[in-house]
Design an enzyme around this catalytic site. Structure first.
Site, PDB file in Angstrom:
ATOM      1  N   CYS A 138      -4.480 -11.657   8.102  1.00  0.00           N
ATOM      2  CA  CYS A 138      -3.285 -12.439   7.745  1.00  0.00           C
ATOM      3  C   CYS A 138      -2.809 -13.251   9.074  1.00  0.00           C
ATOM      4  O   CYS A 138      -2.161 -14.406   8.795  1.00  0.00           O
ATOM      5  CB  CYS A 138      -2.240 -11.612   7.341  1.00  0.00           C
ATOM      6  SG  CYS A 138      -2.599 -10.938   5.531  1.00  0.00           S
TER       7      CYS A 138
HETATM    8  N1  COA Z   1       0.553   1.795   0.034  1.00  0.00           N
HETATM    9  C1  COA Z   1       1.107   2.510  -0.996  1.00  0.00           C
HETATM   10  N2  COA Z   1       2.390   2.770  -1.566  1.00  0.00           N
HETATM   11  C2  COA Z   1       2.899   1.597  -1.214  1.00  0.00           C
HETATM   12  C3  COA Z   1       2.638   0.547  -0.461  1.00  0.00           C
HETATM   13  C4  COA Z   1       1.422   0.800   0.216  1.00  0.00           C
HETATM   14  N3  COA Z   1       1.174  -0.368   1.043  1.00  0.00           N
HETATM   15  N4  COA Z   1       3.796  -0.081  -0.466  1.00  0.00           N
HETATM   16  C5  COA Z   1       4.763   0.411  -1.029  1.00  0.00           C
HETATM   17  N5  COA Z   1       4.292   1.364  -1.646  1.00  0.00           N
HETATM   18  C6  COA Z   1       5.013   2.261  -2.611  1.00  0.00           C
HETATM   19  C7  COA Z   1       6.518   3.133  -2.177  1.00  0.00           C
HETATM   20  O1  COA Z   1       5.986   4.148  -1.395  1.00  0.00           O
HETATM   21  C8  COA Z   1       7.028   3.379  -3.296  1.00  0.00           C
HETATM   22  O2  COA Z   1       6.477   4.547  -4.064  1.00  0.00           O
HETATM   23  P1  COA Z   1       7.677   5.570  -4.552  1.00  0.00           P
HETATM   24  O3  COA Z   1       8.175   4.955  -5.780  1.00  0.00           O
HETATM   25  O4  COA Z   1       6.717   6.789  -4.913  1.00  0.00           O
HETATM   26  O5  COA Z   1       8.556   5.988  -3.467  1.00  0.00           O
HETATM   27  C9  COA Z   1       6.505   2.239  -4.394  1.00  0.00           C
HETATM   28  O6  COA Z   1       5.259   1.768  -4.168  1.00  0.00           O
HETATM   29  C10 COA Z   1       7.555   1.196  -4.424  1.00  0.00           C
HETATM   30  O7  COA Z   1       7.511   0.559  -3.003  1.00  0.00           O
HETATM   31  P2  COA Z   1       9.111  -0.186  -2.580  1.00  0.00           P
HETATM   32  O8  COA Z   1       8.822  -0.742  -1.290  1.00  0.00           O
HETATM   33  O9  COA Z   1      10.277   0.967  -2.576  1.00  0.00           O
HETATM   34  O10 COA Z   1       9.679  -1.117  -3.554  1.00  0.00           O
HETATM   35  P3  COA Z   1       9.213  -2.405  -4.310  1.00  0.00           P
HETATM   36  O11 COA Z   1       8.637  -1.748  -5.512  1.00  0.00           O
HETATM   37  O12 COA Z   1      10.357  -3.143  -4.466  1.00  0.00           O
HETATM   38  O13 COA Z   1       8.091  -3.163  -3.347  1.00  0.00           O
HETATM   39  C11 COA Z   1       6.071  -3.834  -2.300  1.00  0.00           C
HETATM   40  C12 COA Z   1       6.727  -2.995  -3.431  1.00  0.00           C
HETATM   41  C13 COA Z   1       4.899  -3.778  -2.194  1.00  0.00           C
HETATM   42  C14 COA Z   1       6.292  -5.411  -2.943  1.00  0.00           C
HETATM   43  C15 COA Z   1       7.127  -3.979  -0.898  1.00  0.00           C
HETATM   44  O14 COA Z   1       6.869  -2.654  -0.445  1.00  0.00           O
HETATM   45  C16 COA Z   1       6.356  -4.812   0.172  1.00  0.00           C
HETATM   46  O15 COA Z   1       6.805  -5.932   0.121  1.00  0.00           O
HETATM   47  N6  COA Z   1       5.614  -4.173   1.055  1.00  0.00           N
HETATM   48  C17 COA Z   1       4.975  -5.078   2.253  1.00  0.00           C
HETATM   49  C18 COA Z   1       3.472  -5.022   1.878  1.00  0.00           C
HETATM   50  C19 COA Z   1       2.865  -5.456   2.987  1.00  0.00           C
HETATM   51  O16 COA Z   1       2.700  -4.496   3.720  1.00  0.00           O
HETATM   52  N7  COA Z   1       2.080  -6.629   3.189  1.00  0.00           N
HETATM   53  C20 COA Z   1       1.402  -6.845   4.440  1.00  0.00           C
HETATM   54  C21 COA Z   1       0.247  -7.438   4.103  1.00  0.00           C
HETATM   55  S1  COA Z   1       0.090  -8.803   5.545  1.00  0.00           S
END
Ligand code: COA
Length: 342
Positions: A138
């Protein structure tokens, strides 16, 4: 020293897909029984995105990598051509004047590659220098821009950078793995290009680039070539690691130019996911309005891997003053560039 100035930008977007429609029409079935999947799709911050292969119409999850790479070439060529032609047009430059053509991608490979085929198709000169940046992920636009900028400064000739990503070609088989759900909820397809010229009086000058890699977190983000396309490994700890380093990176970037965070007029932050933007905003002490362009791109286009930050930069085209471009990816790596008015 000859300044490297960004004088033109162009982009190309394949068909738009609606996040709810793609959930209802494909992923609800693909991830049936995985309760967290629906929530992750809903909280992705993505309303619409783009796909050369809409999973509602065609399920590529069982396709072999060879077929996916063949499709990549077919789809990437017209998109790359449109983006580069648009950027050259915006700069008022002809393909024959380009000295270096650099292409960054992590979603498809072929030889002859996009760089060779597009250079020929667009009429770039036979003595053109080329660079193909593969599999960085990315943040590749920023090291790409850095290399292109160094060429422009050293050789006083124009250069073009193209980022092209077709993530929709890498839909993975249905497995109860949350990192796959996160990847399939966020990622999107697009191409974008920049023209960089020596000593131009209009546009934005590349003033500085800073890179930071935390090798202790190398296992947090992976992009494996498998027999069924490319598969992302993504740790939920990614936002926390970026949070640890982003302050230092921005400090190093701005201090060298005698600037402070308050002096920055525009923030082009890679919207890897909504939480990434949250931690960057909070760690740098920025108002939510500073993240608006990144949130808009995430909502309207999704995470288009290396292309995304260039789309955010397009959103900031009218911003007058210093602009920080920042992107993240495997390593874990943070890459940042400072652009100043020429
Ligand atoms: N792998 C596995 N599980 C993940 C995860 C991942 N990369 N990211 C989030 N989760 C899980 C969380 O642990 C949580 O699980 P739980 O409910 O059992 O605790 C669940 O997904 C929800 O995540 P959370 O962050 O609490 O809230 P959300 O639903 O509002 O947001 C995302 C989910 C993925 C949109 C947010 O976590 C995000 O923006 N993450 C960053 C993504 C990333 O790393 N992108 C990089 C690419 S350059």
């Amino acid at each position: 020293m000859t300044a490297a100035v960004v004088t033109g930008a162009g982009s190309a977007l394949p068909a738009t897909i609606d996040q709810d429609a793609v959930w209802d029409g494909f992923f609800a079935g693909h991830y049936a029984g995985l309760r967290a999947a629906r929530r992750i799709f809903r909280s992705s911050g993505v309303r619409r995105r783009h796909a050369v292969a809409n999973p509602v119409d065609e399920d590529l999850s069982g396709w072999g990598t060879g077929a996916r790479m063949q499709r990549y070439v077919e789809e990437a060529l017209p998109l790359g051509k449109q983006a580069v032609a648009g950027a050259l047009d915006a700069a008022g430059l002809s393909p024959g004047e380009v000295g270096l053509f650099a292409v960054a991608t992590c979603t498809g490979y072929a030889t002859p590659g996009l760089d060779i085929r597009l250079a020929g198709d667009l009429g770039m000169p036979a003595d053109l220098q080329r660079l193909l940046v593969g599999h960085m992920g990315c943040y590749a636009a920023v090291p790409g821009l850095s290399a292109v900028g160094d060429f422009v400064t050293a050789r006083s000739r124009p250069a073009v950078l193209l980022c092209c990503e077709l993530t929709s070609l890498h839909v993975q088989p249905a497995r109860a793995e949350l990192d796959q759900v996160v990847a399939h909820a966020l990622f999107s397809d697009a191409a974008a290009a920049l023209v960089v010229e020596p000593g131009a009086r209009r546009g934005r000058r590349l003033a500085a680039v800073v890179a930071r890699t935390d090798a202790s977190t190398a296992d947090h983000m992976t992009w494996d070539v498998t027999d069924l396309g490319f598969r992302m490994g993504l740790s939920p700890r990614v936002p926390d690691v970026l949070c640890r380093h982003v302050g230092d990176v921005v400090d190093q970037l701005l201090t060298g130019a005698g600037l402070r965070v308050e002096d920055v007029a525009g923030w082009a932050v890679h919207p890897g996911g909504p939480r990434i933007l949250d931690v960057v905003r909070d760690e740098l002490g920025l108002g939510e309005d500073r993240m608006a362009a990144s949130r808009r791109v995430l909502a309207e286009h999704g995470n288009c891997s290396s292309v995304t930050v260039l789309l955010v930069l397009e959103e900031l085209a009218d911003v007058d003053g210093p602009v920080v471009v920042m992107a993240f990816g495997p390593g874990l790596t943070l890459y940042a560039a400072l652009l100043l008015p020429a």
